[in-house]
Motif scaffolding. Structure first.
Motif, PDB file in Angstrom:
ATOM      1  N   GLN A  16       1.148  -1.073   0.010  1.00 12.76           N
ATOM      2  CA  GLN A  16      -0.003  -0.112  -0.048  1.00 12.76           C
ATOM      3  C   GLN A  16       0.826   1.349   0.058  1.00 12.76           C
ATOM      4  O   GLN A  16       1.940   1.409   0.833  1.00 12.76           O
ATOM      5  N   VAL A  17       0.605   2.132  -0.675  1.00 16.51           N
ATOM      6  CA  VAL A  17       1.247   3.422  -0.805  1.00 16.51           C
ATOM      7  C   VAL A  17       0.551   4.752  -0.808  1.00 16.51           C
ATOM      8  O   VAL A  17      -0.596   4.355  -1.148  1.00 16.51           O
ATOM      9  N   ASP A  18       1.235   5.716  -0.337  1.00 17.88           N
ATOM     10  CA  ASP A  18       0.326   7.042  -0.220  1.00 17.88           C
ATOM     11  C   ASP A  18       1.431   8.166  -0.626  1.00 17.88           C
ATOM     12  O   ASP A  18       2.516   7.992  -0.324  1.00 17.88           O
ATOM     13  N   GLY A  26       5.361   4.169   1.836  1.00 17.22           N
ATOM     14  CA  GLY A  26       4.773   2.693   1.219  1.00 17.22           C
ATOM     15  C   GLY A  26       4.891   1.890   2.635  1.00 17.22           C
ATOM     16  O   GLY A  26       5.686   2.024   3.525  1.00 17.22           O
ATOM     17  N   GLU A  53       1.981  10.265  -6.818  1.00 20.04           N
ATOM     18  CA  GLU A  53       1.334   9.069  -6.677  1.00 20.04           C
ATOM     19  C   GLU A  53       1.981   8.036  -7.535  1.00 20.04           C
ATOM     20  O   GLU A  53       2.112   6.929  -7.428  1.00 20.04           O
ATOM     21  N   SER A  57       4.580   4.798  -6.613  1.00 20.92           N
ATOM     22  CA  SER A  57       4.149   3.536  -7.232  1.00 20.92           C
ATOM     23  C   SER A  57       5.500   2.760  -7.562  1.00 20.92           C
ATOM     24  O   SER A  57       5.808   1.893  -7.283  1.00 20.92           O
ATOM     25  N   LYS A  78      -0.249  -3.475  -5.810  1.00 21.55           N
ATOM     26  CA  LYS A  78       0.183  -2.343  -5.044  1.00 21.55           C
ATOM     27  C   LYS A  78      -1.108  -1.494  -5.158  1.00 21.55           C
ATOM     28  O   LYS A  78      -1.878  -1.135  -6.034  1.00 21.55           O
ATOM     29  N   THR A  80      -2.986   2.146  -4.192  1.00 19.36           N
ATOM     30  CA  THR A  80      -3.014   3.256  -3.847  1.00 19.36           C
ATOM     31  C   THR A  80      -4.335   4.190  -3.992  1.00 19.36           C
ATOM     32  O   THR A  80      -5.220   3.494  -4.356  1.00 19.36           O
TER      33      THR A  80
END
Length: 87
Positions: A16-18, A26, A53, A57, A78, A80
């Motif tokens: 999970q990334v933000d 992440g 974003e 990624s 993944k 986002t």
């Protein structure tokens, strides 16, 4: 014919990334390792959140490759929160 298209896959990497105007980060749900990067104050708002974003990624993929390695048959999921960055 590629047999990978005919078989059921099991996820090998889940992350999970933000991002925000202050930083990006992440978290790998498989290894439970996290990373974050604070954007220096003079560079904040220099790039759009959409661009950040995309960068986060790719950075997560590099993080996964550096910490675990990504074998050729890996299946990566993944997440986002940007619908326009999911490409």
């Amino acid at each position: 014919m590629d047999m990978n298209k005919l078989t059921v896959h099991h996820l090998t990497h889940i992350a999970q990334v933000d991002t925000s105007e202050h930083g990006l980060g992440g978290y790998s749900l498989v290894t439970r390792k996290a990373w974050c990067f604070e954007i220096p104050a003079h560079l904040r708002l220099w790039a759009s959140l959409n661009l950040l974003e995309h960068l986060v990624s790719y950075t997560q993929l590099a993080f996964e490759a550096a910490t675990n390695g990504i074998p050729p048959s890996s299946v990566i999921l993944k997440g986002t929160n940007s619908m326009t960055a999911a490409g």
